[in-house]
Write a protein that holds these residues in place. Structure first.
Motif, mmCIF file in Angstrom:
data_model
loop_
_atom_site.group_PDB
_atom_site.id
_atom_site.type_symbol
_atom_site.label_atom_id
_atom_site.label_comp_id
_atom_site.label_asym_id
_atom_site.label_seq_id
_atom_site.Cartn_x
_atom_site.Cartn_y
_atom_site.Cartn_z
ATOM 1 N N THR A 717 0.791 -1.231 0.000
ATOM 2 C CA THR A 717 0.000 0.000 0.000
ATOM 3 C C THR A 717 0.821 1.278 0.000
ATOM 4 O O THR A 717 0.277 2.346 -0.285
ATOM 5 N N GLY A 718 2.093 1.212 0.341
ATOM 6 C CA GLY A 718 2.895 2.421 0.442
ATOM 7 C C GLY A 718 2.772 3.138 1.770
ATOM 8 O O GLY A 718 3.412 4.181 1.974
ATOM 9 N N THR A 719 1.999 2.603 2.712
ATOM 10 C CA THR A 719 1.891 3.212 4.037
ATOM 11 C C THR A 719 3.259 3.219 4.710
ATOM 12 O O THR A 719 3.989 2.233 4.677
ATOM 13 N N VAL A 720 3.607 4.352 5.335
ATOM 14 C CA VAL A 720 4.922 4.520 5.940
ATOM 15 C C VAL A 720 4.821 4.378 7.458
ATOM 16 O O VAL A 720 3.916 4.939 8.097
ATOM 17 N N TYR A 721 5.755 3.609 8.046
ATOM 18 C CA TYR A 721 5.867 3.440 9.488
ATOM 19 C C TYR A 721 7.267 3.874 9.901
ATOM 20 O O TYR A 721 8.243 3.628 9.184
ATOM 21 N N ALA A 824 8.092 12.168 -3.766
ATOM 22 C CA ALA A 824 7.210 13.117 -4.430
ATOM 23 C C ALA A 824 7.243 12.879 -5.933
ATOM 24 O O ALA A 824 8.132 12.199 -6.458
ATOM 25 N N ALA A 825 6.293 13.468 -6.637
ATOM 26 C CA ALA A 825 6.240 13.311 -8.084
ATOM 27 C C ALA A 825 7.455 13.982 -8.720
ATOM 28 O O ALA A 825 7.817 15.102 -8.362
ATOM 29 N N PRO A 826 8.137 13.296 -9.641
ATOM 30 C CA PRO A 826 9.296 13.895 -10.296
ATOM 31 C C PRO A 826 8.869 14.877 -11.377
ATOM 32 O O PRO A 826 7.735 14.833 -11.885
ATOM 33 N N THR A 827 9.782 15.740 -11.746
ATOM 34 C CA THR A 827 9.546 16.635 -12.891
ATOM 35 C C THR A 827 10.097 16.041 -14.169
ATOM 36 O O THR A 827 9.665 16.406 -15.268
ATOM 37 N N ALA A 828 11.075 15.111 -14.017
ATOM 38 C CA ALA A 828 11.658 14.470 -15.191
ATOM 39 C C ALA A 828 12.313 13.165 -14.770
ATOM 40 O O ALA A 828 12.722 13.006 -13.615
ATOM 41 N N PRO A 837 10.454 10.186 -22.261
ATOM 42 C CA PRO A 837 9.161 10.858 -22.450
ATOM 43 C C PRO A 837 8.229 10.568 -21.283
ATOM 44 O O PRO A 837 8.366 9.554 -20.589
ATOM 45 N N ALA A 838 7.288 11.445 -21.081
ATOM 46 C CA ALA A 838 6.354 11.303 -19.963
ATOM 47 C C ALA A 838 5.554 10.016 -20.056
ATOM 48 O O ALA A 838 5.097 9.486 -19.035
ATOM 49 N N THR A 839 5.419 9.470 -21.239
ATOM 50 C CA THR A 839 4.670 8.221 -21.407
ATOM 51 C C THR A 839 5.447 7.005 -20.911
ATOM 52 O O THR A 839 4.885 5.914 -20.796
ATOM 53 N N ALA A 840 6.747 7.179 -20.598
ATOM 54 C CA ALA A 840 7.575 6.049 -20.163
ATOM 55 C C ALA A 840 7.530 5.841 -18.660
ATOM 56 O O ALA A 840 8.099 4.871 -18.165
ATOM 57 N N TRP A 841 6.883 6.740 -17.931
ATOM 58 C CA TRP A 841 6.819 6.590 -16.483
ATOM 59 C C TRP A 841 5.500 7.127 -15.954
ATOM 60 O O TRP A 841 4.768 7.829 -16.662
ATOM 61 N N SER A 842 5.169 6.770 -14.711
ATOM 62 C CA SER A 842 3.927 7.215 -14.088
ATOM 63 C C SER A 842 4.160 7.466 -12.607
ATOM 64 O O SER A 842 5.160 7.024 -12.034
ATOM 65 N N TYR A 843 3.220 8.172 -12.004
ATOM 66 C CA TYR A 843 3.316 8.460 -10.560
ATOM 67 C C TYR A 843 1.959 8.235 -9.924
ATOM 68 O O TYR A 843 0.925 8.721 -10.419
ATOM 69 N N ASP A 844 1.936 7.482 -8.818
ATOM 70 C CA ASP A 844 0.726 7.219 -8.041
ATOM 71 C C ASP A 844 0.769 8.091 -6.795
ATOM 72 O O ASP A 844 1.572 7.837 -5.886
ATOM 73 N N GLY A 845 -0.077 9.098 -6.750
ATOM 74 C CA GLY A 845 -0.047 10.024 -5.624
ATOM 75 C C GLY A 845 -0.502 9.401 -4.324
ATOM 76 O O GLY A 845 -0.040 9.789 -3.245
ATOM 77 N N LYS A 846 -1.400 8.406 -4.390
ATOM 78 C CA LYS A 846 -1.891 7.797 -3.156
ATOM 79 C C LYS A 846 -0.793 7.022 -2.447
ATOM 80 O O LYS A 846 -0.621 7.136 -1.232
#
Length: 870
Positions: A717-721, A824-828, A837-846
């Protein structure tokens, strides 16, 4: 003085093996032993730097880690004349040899040399030491002790501490045992009734001894009733009261140390009355030291045969190894690895998924129904273990294929190979007189051992018998059987290893490993460890469990289907790290129990995902995902696929275990010795150094987990402890508590495969941000000897950069999927300096996770993936 790498001081001799491991040998006749023993095969390496001198009448040996002191000319090693100061902790150890029974002291019966049905036991109270001797129920059952330091020839007193209540004979009466002194019959022991098996009394008889060392045995002889438990014995002057027992140490027949024992081991978990069961102590202790007593272990010849230790007559003899690791518990395990030999690295496929069932499957069913179901549901399988129904004419101990189920055995074995399956066959260690192969086996052995009921067994330490035994295996080996599951117990049918200084388990497990290695395979045994079963009691012999670490995949036996057993298995595997045991295998889902409750089944499969070996097995029970429609089955499929995906990571941990002695599943105190909670949360463990596993082992879906120091991120889940702390973690059946430490790197196979033989051309690398990290991915041919490669994977947190080092010889081109959690979300995102290209990666904010998938990358060059602004 130094002689050929040894320090000799009178009748004492010392060998510095590592800065934290010293051999201690005392030979009252000056006859020291340079040959290897069945345990100690790793001596003779270049010794580390050390100094030695004499000060104040004491021989001192100083290494970088400890100072050993022995009072000169003071006789065999005792707490009074030998000590070792651990420089890292300042503690002083006073080791003892359990094999050394000295005049006028209590000698624990369980530390003696048992014969026949006699064996150590722990199922009553009030005893001293680590247990007591039970099983004195048949003619010839005995315990022998060499009693040293008898001051002069003459008459002495033998006193035995015993319990005698209503026993297996159904009687509550005075019983008898006999004594044997230096090979001659001694007086009979008359043992009046005690009020219970937890109540102990003493009885004394006069015996005549020689000066020096004498052999004293208590035995069930002709006309004796037996059925008595013996706690301890002592030889004193006539009329002297029974001495006080040693209480500051815990000792077993194979070693001694303080009472702050960490973890432990057991031969098996067969059908326990309750869990947790009592475990035998291993090497590790919070006081930081241990004495491995190798005095009675057999000598190992170059041709793999064994011989007993030579007699030293009336002169005392001791041979053992002092471990002084302090709080560096990993160092202790590495020293054990050096001394006993590397932890066996199983074939890569063994770290995938195993399946077996005590059920009369046929060749046709395997081909047309079972395996197609695995394939159609996307459920991986690497090993097929065929249980006892394959045998004929007896389904228990036959040595021929049951052609009613397998009309074309070679065709079946060819098919399994085509499907990428390794095959193990169940074997029991006896043969019936009406078996077509009996005559040849009996002739080769020069006469097998009859059990009086039409079945025959082997004495494996007899070379002709061992050859007879493995001759029965060879036709199946030639057909393609990869290994053998040594089921039930090594000696229940009477099979044994009669040579002194080994247990049947010790000997046959090594023999199976040698048998496979001779065929060019990674040699290993698949069975129980460390002793034998005598009269229903698991007996642990003076040689201990040590040798099995280098040759055995431990089968823990027939377990009940309960939450309590699930919880105990979660604890048991890392507990066995204290004995250096890494390749532990439970019946995932338990042996007993038909159809399990959905929640119990799903959680058991989750546990198996993060165990050294993931092996589904049962007695006619349901253990496959499609047996559980709905959430439980979906969970089981998910976690079996995850297990297969984890093979690259698990195999690397297994190779680390072989190199360092630190096992795959690691108790928390190995990494966090300064944290008190690391010693009290045995229900969770580390899978490698940076993956925390806290299995859910009770109904309800929650667990209270201790979070070690640092930042840890939930794998699902990405929950941090943040630790050190305690957290209640609640999970649906589709998840379990698995946390990755900041800087931790977890590589898994990206794509689904049916088994581990598929090329590793797509790899997912999970990284938790917050600290630097590195991981060395180990790869080889997976089975036979050949080249290996190591791919270094590193994470630099400050620059948010993942590097993959060049690894010539690895997969020529590999697609990497990188997932970085808690960022955090990267800029590049760039690969080898080129912006993607932006299509080669993704970011899940949750979940705060970046995911990027590369094109196929060559292994001959170093690569770097960098995130800007993350």
């Amino acid at each position: 003085m130094r002689i050929d790498g040894f320090v000799r001081d009178g009748y004492a001799r010392f060998e510095v093996v590592t800065p934290t491991l010293i051999r201690l040998e005392y030979a009252g006749d000056g006859r020291f032993e340079n040959r290897l023993t069945f345990n100690a095969v790793g001596r003779g390496i270049s010794p580390p730097a050390f100094t030695t001198d004499v000060a104040g009448g004491y021989r001192e040996i100083r290494t970088a880690s400890l100072v050993l002191r022995y009072r000169q000319n003071s006789g065999p090693f005792t707490q009074a004349n030998l000590s070792a100061r651990l420089l890292s902790t300042g503690r002083t150890a006073a080791p003892v040899f359990p094999s050394y029974c000295v005049f006028s002291t209590v000698c624990e019966a369980e530390n003696g040399a048992p014969t026949g049905s006699a064996s150590a036991a722990y199922d009553h109270g009030g005893y001293t030491g680590s247990g007591f001797l039970a099983g004195l129920t048949s003619f010839g059952a005995a315990v022998a002790r060499d009693v040293s330091a008898i001051p002069a020839a003459g008459q002495y007193q033998l006193t035995v501490r015993y319990a005698n209540a209503q026993g297996g004979d159904g009687q509550h009466t005075t019983r008898t045992l006999s004594t044997v002194v230096n090979g001659a019959p001694g007086p009979r022991l008359i043992l009046p009734v005690t009020s219970s098996w937890d109540t102990w009394a003493t009885v004394s008889v006069p015996i005549v001894l020689n000066a020096g060392t004498n052999k004293v045995s208590v035995i069930q002889g002709t006309g004796d009733s037996g059925n008595v438990n013996i706690d301890s014995l002592a030889v004193t002057s006539p009329g002297v009261a029974y001495p006080a027992a040693e209480t500051s140490l815990r000792s077993t027949a194979y070693g001694a140390g303080p009472k702050s024992v960490l973890g432990g081991w057991d031969r098996s978990l067969d059908n326990p009355e309750a869990v947790p069961t009592k475990q035998n102590p291993g090497l590790l202790d919070r006081d930081g030291w241990y004495l491995l007593d190798d005095t009675r272990t057999a000598l190992l010849n170059a041709d793999r045969t064994i011989v007993g230790r030579p007699s030293h007559g009336t002169h005392p003899y001791q041979d053992g190894y002092f471990f002084g690791y302090g709080r560096d518990f990993k160092r202790g395990l590495t020293d054990l690895n050096t001394l006993i030999g590397p932890t066996v690295l199983l074939p890569r496929s063994a770290y995938g998924v195993w399946y077996s069932r005590y059920f009369g499957y046929s060749d046709d069913y395997y081909r047309s129904t079972l395996l197609p179901k695995f394939r159609s549901t996307g459920t991986p399988i690497d090993w097929l273990v065929v249980d006892t129904d394959w045998k004929s004419p007896s389904q228990w101990n036959g040595w021929n294929w049951n052609t009613a189920l397998f009309p074309d055995p070679q065709g079946f074995m060819n098919w399994t190979k085509q499907q990428g399956l390794d095959v193990a066959l169940n074997v029991h260690t006896s043969i019936a007189s009406d078996d077509p192969k009996f005559a040849a086996a009996n002739a080769t052995a020069g006469g097998l051992i009859s059990d009086g009921g039409g079945n025959y067994t082997w004495d494996w330490s007899n070379p002709a018998h061992l050859r007879s035994y493995f001759d029965l295996h060879r036709p199946f080996d030639q057909q393609g059987v990869r290994t053998w599951w040594l089921d039930y117990c090594t000696s229940c049918g009477g099979a044994t290893a009669s040579a002194p200084g080994v247990a049947p388990d010790n000997f046959i497990n090594q023999a199976y490993a040698d048998h496979a290695a001779a065929q060019g395979f990674r040699g290993f045994s698949f069975g129980r460890i460390g002793g034998a079963e005598q009269g229903g009691i698991h007996s642990n012999y003076p040689v201990g469990p040590w040798s099995e670490r280098r040759n055995t995949l431990q089968f823990t036996g027939d377990t009940p289907a309960s939450w309590d057993m699930l919880a105990f298995e979660a604890r048991f595997t890392p507990d066995e790290a204290a004995a250096g045991l890494s390749n532990v295998s439970h019946d995932i889902g338990s042996y007993h129990g038909g159809h399990l409750p959905d929640e119990l089944y799903a959680r058991w499969v989750q546990l198996g995902t993060f165990q050294p070996v993931d092996r589904l097995h049962s007695d006619h029970g349901d253990r496959l995902p499609w047996d559980y429609p709905g959430a439980a089955g979906d969970s089981a499929e998910k976690f079996l696929r995850l297990r297969e995906a984890l093979v690259p990571y698990t195999y690397t941990l297994a190779q680390q275990a072989s190199t360092t002695g630190v096992p795959i599943t690691r108790p928390l105190y190995l990494n966090y010795p300064d944290q008190e909670a690391a010693y009290t949360n045995s229900q969770e463990y580390l899978y490698g150094d940076n993956v925390l596993v806290a299995p859910i082992t009770s109904s309800g879906g929650s667990v209270s987990a201790w979070i070690p120091p640092g930042k840890w991120t939930d794998y699902f889940t990405g929950t941090v402890y943040v630790g050190p702390s305690t957290a209640t973690i609640t999970k649906p059946l589709s998840e379990m508590p698995v946390l990755v430490k900041a800087g931790g790197i977890l590589p898994t196979r990206t794509n689904y495969v049916d088994n581990a033989a598929a090329p590793l051309d797509r790899l997912t690398v999970d990284v938790t941000a917050g600290a630097n990290g590195k991981f060395s991915l180990y790869e080889d041919r997976g089975e036979r000897t050949g080249p290996s490669t190591v791919t270094g994977i590193g994470w630099q947190d400050a620059t948010r950069t993942l590097t993959v080092d060049a690894a010539p010889g690895a997969a020529p081109r590999r697609v990497y999927t990188l997932r970085v959690a808690d960022v955090a979300a990267p800029t590049a995102v760039s690969l080898d300096g080129l912006r993607l290209p932006a299509t080669a990666w993704s970011y899940d904010g949750k979940s705060r996770t970046i995911t990027v998938t590369t094109l196929p990358l060559g292994a001959d060059n170093r690569h770097a993936i960098r995130f800007s602004g993350a």
